[in-house]
Design a protein around this motif. Structure first.
Motif, PDB file in Angstrom:
ATOM      1  N   TRP A   1       0.833  -1.201   0.000  1.00  0.00           N
ATOM      2  CA  TRP A   1       0.000   0.000   0.000  1.00  0.00           C
ATOM      3  C   TRP A   1       0.871   1.255   0.000  1.00  0.00           C
ATOM      4  O   TRP A   1       0.590   2.215  -0.721  1.00  0.00           O
ATOM      5  CB  TRP A   1      -0.927  -0.003   1.215  1.00  0.00           C
ATOM      6  CG  TRP A   1      -1.638   1.302   1.413  1.00  0.00           C
ATOM      7  CD1 TRP A   1      -1.369   2.265   2.334  1.00  0.00           C
ATOM      8  CD2 TRP A   1      -2.733   1.802   0.629  1.00  0.00           C
ATOM      9  NE1 TRP A   1      -2.221   3.330   2.197  1.00  0.00           N
ATOM     10  CE2 TRP A   1      -3.074   3.070   1.153  1.00  0.00           C
ATOM     11  CE3 TRP A   1      -3.456   1.290  -0.450  1.00  0.00           C
ATOM     12  CZ2 TRP A   1      -4.113   3.831   0.632  1.00  0.00           C
ATOM     13  CZ3 TRP A   1      -4.482   2.068  -0.969  1.00  0.00           C
ATOM     14  CH2 TRP A   1      -4.799   3.313  -0.428  1.00  0.00           C
ATOM     15  N   GLU A   2       1.935   1.222   0.767  1.00  0.00           N
ATOM     16  CA  GLU A   2       2.820   2.383   0.864  1.00  0.00           C
ATOM     17  C   GLU A   2       3.400   2.754  -0.491  1.00  0.00           C
ATOM     18  O   GLU A   2       3.472   3.923  -0.856  1.00  0.00           O
ATOM     19  CB  GLU A   2       3.952   2.088   1.861  1.00  0.00           C
ATOM     20  CG  GLU A   2       4.866   3.274   2.120  1.00  0.00           C
ATOM     21  CD  GLU A   2       5.942   2.971   3.146  1.00  0.00           C
ATOM     22  OE1 GLU A   2       6.721   3.894   3.471  1.00  0.00           O
ATOM     23  OE2 GLU A   2       6.018   1.814   3.613  1.00  0.00           O
TER      24      GLU A   2
ATOM     25  N   GLN B   1      -0.045   3.473  -3.302  1.00  0.00           N
ATOM     26  CA  GLN B   1      -1.109   4.459  -3.128  1.00  0.00           C
ATOM     27  C   GLN B   1      -0.861   5.738  -3.920  1.00  0.00           C
ATOM     28  O   GLN B   1      -1.799   6.407  -4.358  1.00  0.00           O
ATOM     29  CB  GLN B   1      -1.271   4.782  -1.649  1.00  0.00           C
ATOM     30  CG  GLN B   1      -0.048   5.401  -0.995  1.00  0.00           C
ATOM     31  CD  GLN B   1      -0.298   5.751   0.466  1.00  0.00           C
ATOM     32  OE1 GLN B   1      -1.309   6.378   0.797  1.00  0.00           O
ATOM     33  NE2 GLN B   1       0.618   5.352   1.331  1.00  0.00           N
ATOM     34  N   HIS B   2       0.406   6.049  -4.158  1.00  0.00           N
ATOM     35  CA  HIS B   2       0.737   7.287  -4.884  1.00  0.00           C
ATOM     36  C   HIS B   2       0.394   7.188  -6.368  1.00  0.00           C
ATOM     37  O   HIS B   2       0.345   8.212  -7.066  1.00  0.00           O
ATOM     38  CB  HIS B   2       2.225   7.606  -4.703  1.00  0.00           C
ATOM     39  CG  HIS B   2       2.682   7.575  -3.275  1.00  0.00           C
ATOM     40  ND1 HIS B   2       2.239   8.482  -2.326  1.00  0.00           N
ATOM     41  CD2 HIS B   2       3.500   6.711  -2.622  1.00  0.00           C
ATOM     42  CE1 HIS B   2       2.786   8.184  -1.151  1.00  0.00           C
ATOM     43  NE2 HIS B   2       3.559   7.126  -1.305  1.00  0.00           N
ATOM     44  N   GLN B   3       0.164   5.966  -6.863  1.00  0.00           N
ATOM     45  CA  GLN B   3      -0.181   5.793  -8.279  1.00  0.00           C
ATOM     46  C   GLN B   3      -1.680   5.937  -8.536  1.00  0.00           C
ATOM     47  O   GLN B   3      -2.112   5.964  -9.681  1.00  0.00           O
ATOM     48  CB  GLN B   3       0.281   4.409  -8.755  1.00  0.00           C
ATOM     49  CG  GLN B   3       1.774   4.185  -8.630  1.00  0.00           C
ATOM     50  CD  GLN B   3       2.171   2.758  -8.995  1.00  0.00           C
ATOM     51  OE1 GLN B   3       1.394   2.042  -9.623  1.00  0.00           O
ATOM     52  NE2 GLN B   3       3.364   2.355  -8.621  1.00  0.00           N
TER      53      GLN B   3
END
Length: 441
Positions: free
Chosen positions: A49-50, A53-55
Motif C-alpha cells: 500500500w505504501e 497508493q501514490h499511483q
C-alpha cells in the motif's frame, strides 16, 4: 479509457512454479497491507500500500478488505457436477457405489431443464467456496455439458469440462456407441472449446467403461484437436485395477491402456493415481501428464492413501480435486485439511505453503493454465478469493495467537470451511458474497 479497480488488503500467493516443496518458501509472497490493481479482468500490479497508493488517481474508489486475507482463486482439478445431488451416499466402495448411486443420478441429465438447474447450483457451490476454476465431468448426455458451459459463460468463469464417453459396463441408459460418442463430442468441441474462458476436455469415464473402439475414437479426437484436455480416472481402487488388467491383458498395466491410445500428455489429467507402479509414475513424468489428488473422496470410499511424496520425487504435476460427489465437500480449505492427514498417515508433513500452492498455482500448472491464473503476477486473469480467517470464537483465538502467516494459513486449512469465504472475484468482478444469498433468501 478503461477503468481501474483498486483493492486493499493482505495478500498471499506463490509467484512461480516449483519442482520440489523445499523451493516454495523462496517463491511465497505475503504482503500484510497491499494494493492490487485490476483492469478489464486482468491484474495490473500487486504492491505494498505504501508504494502503490501514490499511483492512484484522485478520487479513485478503493475496495477495502483490510482484516481479511486475499489469495488466488482455488483450482479444483477433478470434480463431477452431476454427482452434487448424491454427495454423502452411504456404505459402498468405488465399483458398487457407481452402480448403486452414481449411474441412477446421472440418468437425469438428458433433460436440459434439470441440467440447467443443477449447473447453476453447482457453480454457486464452487463460487461460495472460493473455487474459480475447475476441471469437470458431465454425463454422457450432451445436454449436461451445454448447460454447464452456458452457466459458466454467464459468470465469466474459466472452466474445463466434457461429456462422459462410455460404451460398456454401465446401464443401457448411459451407454453409447463409439461412433455416437465421437460425433457428439466433436460437436461439443466445435461449439465450446476456446470460447471465451471455456475449454473442452475429452472425458472417457475410465478404462473399464471404454472399449478399445471407443478409446480409438478418443485418440482420433485428441489428434484432431491437439490443444484439447483429456480427463479420466486412474488406479483409484484395487478391484478397479484388477478389473482393468483382466479387460486389457495385452497392456502393461492400467496407465498403459491410456498411453497406448496416445492419451497421456501435457493436458492429460488423471484423477486418483493411488495404486500406481513405479513404471507408471515414470510414464506420467515422461509424458508430462498431471494427476489430481482427491483426499476426501479417497478416504470416503476407502480407496487408499495417495503418495504425495512419491509424486514430488517423480516430478509429476499435481492438483487438488474435491471429487464431489465421492468427495464430501466443495470447500478447498477442508480438502487441504484432509490432504494433510493423508500425508501424516504416511509420515509426510505437508506444510501450509505447499497446501495453498497445490490449490492455486500448482493446480493451475496441473491444468496447463499457470500462464493465465494461479497468482497475482501482472497480466494474469483476476480470479481471487477473500478469506476471513476468524469467523468463530475458536478461529478468533487461534488467529490471534498465530505467530506468522504460515501458522495462520495452517489454522485456516485445518479449522476452515465455507464460512471463511468472505467473497469471490472472477475475471475482475465480484461474483459471490454472503449478502447476495441473504437477499435471495
Amino acid at each position: 479509457m478503461p477503468s481501474i479497480t483498486a483493492i486493499r488488503g493482505s495478500f498471499f500467493d506463490i509467484t512461480a512454479p516449483v519442482s520440489q516443496p523445499e523451493e516454495l518458501p523462496a517463491h511465497a509472497r505475503y504482503i500484510e497491507d497491499g494494493l492490487l490493481l485490476l483492469c478489464e479482468g486482468e491484474i495490473l500490479s500487486l504492491q505494498t500500500w505504501e508504494a502503490g497508493q501514490h499511483q492512484l488517481a484522485a478520487g479513485q474508489p478503493i475496495t477495502d478488505y483490510r482484516g481479511k486475507l486475499i489469495v488466488p482463486g482455488f483450482v479444483d482439478s477433478h470434480i463431477h457436477y452431476p454427482q452434487t445431488e448424491m454427495i454423502g451416499a452411504f456404505g459402498e466402495q468405488l465399483l458398487e457405489w457407481l452402480q448403486q448411486y452414481t449411474f441412477p443420478v446421472e440418468s437425469q441429465y438428458h433433460c436440459p431443464q434439470h441440467a440447467a438447474k443443477m449447473s447453476a447450483f453447482f457453480l454457486h457451490q464452487l463460487l461460495s467456496n472460493g473455487t474459480t476454476t475447475a476441471l469437470v465431468f458431465g454425463t454422457v448426455h450432451p445436454e449436461s455439458v451445454d448447460a454447464l458451459f452456458s452457466a459458466a459463460e454467464g459468470l465469466g468463469m474459466r472452466l474445463i469440462a466434457g461429456k462422459v464417453m462410455m460404451d460398456r459396463h454401465a446401464p443401457d441408459y448411459l451407454t453409447e456407441t463409439p461412433e455416437q460418442s465421437y460425433r457428439q463430442t466433436r460437436e461439443l468441441i466445435e461449439r465450446w472449446h476456446n470460447r471465451g474462458r471455456l475449454s473442452y476436455a475429452l472425458t472417457p469415464r475410465f478404462a473399464p467403461t471404454s472399449s478399445p473402439a471407443l478409446l480409438e475414437k478418443v485418440r482420433q479426437l485428441k489428434e484432431a484437436y491437439p490443444d484439447i484436455w483429456l480427463h479420466t480416472h486412474l488406479s483409484e481402487n484395487p478391484q478397479e485395477v484388477a478389473w482393468v488388467n483382466a479387460l486389457f491383458p495385452e497392456r502393461d498395466g492400467y496407465l498403459d491402456v491410456y498411453h497406448h491410445y496416445q492419451l497421456t500428455g501435457r493436458r492429460s489429467v488423471f484423477a486418483h493415481c493411488i495404486h500406481l507402479e513405479d513404471s507408471e509414475w515414470d510414464c506420467l513424468h515422461q509424458t508430462d501428464s498431471a494427476v489430481a489428488f482427491c483426499p476426501t473422496s479417497n478416504l470416503f470410499l476407502g480407496s487408499g492413501l495417495f503418495k504425495l511424496q512419491t509424486c514430488w520425487q517423480k516430478n509429476v504435476r499435481l492438483g487438488i480435486g474435491t471429487d464431489v460427489g465421492a468427495g464430501t465437500t466443495f470447500n478447498m480449505l477442508q480438502t487441504l485439511g484432509e490432504a494433510y492427514k493423508v500425508g501424516q498417515l504416511q509420515q509426510y508433513k505437508m506444510a501450509a505453503c505447499e497446501a495453498f500452492y497445490h490449490a492455486t498455482l500448482g493446480g493451475a500448472q496441473a491444468l496447463d493454465l499457470h500462464h493465465k491464473i494461479g497468482n497475482f503476477q501482472p497480466g494474469k486473469e483476476a480470479d481471487f478469493v477473500v478469506l476471513d480467517p476468524a469467523v468463530s470464537a475458536l478461529q478468533k483465538l487461534r488467529c490471534a495467537n498465530s505467530r506468522d502467516i504460515w501458522e495462520k494459513l495452517f489454522v485456516l486449512m485445518t479449522l476452515g470451511d465455507d464460512r471463511n469465504i468472505a467473497c469471490t472475484w472472477v475475471n475482475g468482478k465480484l461474483v459471490w458474497q454472503p449478502q447476495s444469498e441473504e437477499k435471495a433468501a
